[in-house]
Design a protein around this motif. Structure first.
Motif, mmCIF file in Angstrom:
data_model
loop_
_atom_site.group_PDB
_atom_site.id
_atom_site.type_symbol
_atom_site.label_atom_id
_atom_site.label_comp_id
_atom_site.label_asym_id
_atom_site.label_seq_id
_atom_site.Cartn_x
_atom_site.Cartn_y
_atom_site.Cartn_z
ATOM 1 N N VAL A 180 -7.160 -0.284 -4.510
ATOM 2 C CA VAL A 180 -5.796 -0.756 -4.308
ATOM 3 C C VAL A 180 -5.780 -1.987 -3.404
ATOM 4 O O VAL A 180 -5.089 -2.971 -3.683
ATOM 5 C CB VAL A 180 -4.909 0.362 -3.710
ATOM 6 C CG1 VAL A 180 -3.553 -0.164 -3.302
ATOM 7 C CG2 VAL A 180 -4.761 1.495 -4.714
ATOM 8 N N ARG A 193 2.206 1.974 -3.394
ATOM 9 C CA ARG A 193 1.226 2.411 -4.389
ATOM 10 C C ARG A 193 0.577 3.741 -4.071
ATOM 11 O O ARG A 193 0.170 4.464 -4.960
ATOM 12 C CB ARG A 193 0.116 1.368 -4.515
ATOM 13 C CG ARG A 193 0.579 0.077 -5.109
ATOM 14 C CD ARG A 193 -0.560 -0.893 -5.118
ATOM 15 N NE ARG A 193 -0.117 -2.198 -5.558
ATOM 16 C CZ ARG A 193 -0.833 -2.979 -6.308
ATOM 17 N NH1 ARG A 193 -2.021 -2.610 -6.712
ATOM 18 N NH2 ARG A 193 -0.383 -4.155 -6.669
ATOM 19 N N LYS A 194 0.384 4.028 -2.797
ATOM 20 C CA LYS A 194 -0.346 5.221 -2.374
ATOM 21 C C LYS A 194 0.506 6.043 -1.421
ATOM 22 O O LYS A 194 0.789 5.600 -0.315
ATOM 23 C CB LYS A 194 -1.638 4.832 -1.636
ATOM 24 C CG LYS A 194 -2.700 4.233 -2.488
ATOM 25 C CD LYS A 194 -3.481 5.330 -3.130
ATOM 26 C CE LYS A 194 -4.807 4.782 -3.618
ATOM 27 N NZ LYS A 194 -5.622 5.762 -4.218
ATOM 28 N N GLU A 217 -12.768 5.800 -2.797
ATOM 29 C CA GLU A 217 -12.434 4.376 -2.900
ATOM 30 C C GLU A 217 -12.857 3.634 -1.629
ATOM 31 O O GLU A 217 -13.473 2.573 -1.679
ATOM 32 C CB GLU A 217 -10.927 4.260 -3.130
ATOM 33 C CG GLU A 217 -10.396 2.877 -3.338
ATOM 34 C CD GLU A 217 -8.885 2.925 -3.563
ATOM 35 O OE1 GLU A 217 -8.137 3.028 -2.565
ATOM 36 O OE2 GLU A 217 -8.471 2.841 -4.724
ATOM 37 N N ILE A 266 0.849 -1.199 0.000
ATOM 38 C CA ILE A 266 0.000 0.000 0.000
ATOM 39 C C ILE A 266 0.883 1.246 0.000
ATOM 40 O O ILE A 266 0.640 2.190 -0.763
ATOM 41 C CB ILE A 266 -0.956 0.000 1.209
ATOM 42 C CG1 ILE A 266 -1.993 -1.123 1.038
ATOM 43 C CG2 ILE A 266 -1.644 1.356 1.361
ATOM 44 C CD1 ILE A 266 -2.821 -1.385 2.273
ATOM 45 N N SER A 298 -11.664 8.383 1.596
ATOM 46 C CA SER A 298 -11.576 8.557 0.152
ATOM 47 C C SER A 298 -12.813 7.929 -0.489
ATOM 48 O O SER A 298 -13.506 7.107 0.119
ATOM 49 C CB SER A 298 -10.321 7.876 -0.386
ATOM 50 O OG SER A 298 -10.436 6.460 -0.238
#
Length: 108
Positions: free
Chosen positions: A80, A26-27, A44, A23, A42
């Motif tokens: 994600v 990626r973020k 998401e 994670i 978020s």
């Protein structure tokens, strides 16, 4: 190793720190927010939680447990967390099948 879905009779063994690192890769993390205030979610995350509630409702369950959260995440295609979990070999079908076997009920 940390067990995912503690409510399951035979949980999936997944390295939680490896997931955290994926994670992080990626973020990028934003501004730290004190834990004593409402934390913004978020889109998401909101959609994953919505899928979680819909999954519990679809199963006529009166509660939302970790198993519903896992399924809710896996149902998202733009998430994600779902990408990482699928990369570890989990799928909606596999989790539902495993939960049905453990509970003796229907999760499909």
């Amino acid at each position: 190793m940390t067990h995912l879905t503690a409510g399951a009779r035979q949980p999936y063994s997944i390295d939680a720190e490896a997931i955290r690192q994926q994670i992080r890769d990626r973020k990028p993390f934003g501004e730290k927010i004190p834990t004593d205030v409402d934390m913004p979610l978020s889109m998401e995350c909101r959609l994953a939680l919505l899928s979680t509630g819909e999954e519990a409702k679809r199963l006529n369950h009166q509660h939302i447990g970790t198993e519903h959260l896992l399924l809710g995440l896996l149902l998202r295609h733009d998430c994600v967390a779902a990408e990482i979990l699928r990369g570890l070999g989990l799928s909606v079908e596999k989790v539902r099948e495993d939960l049905a076997k453990r509970s003796g009920g229907t999760w499909a």
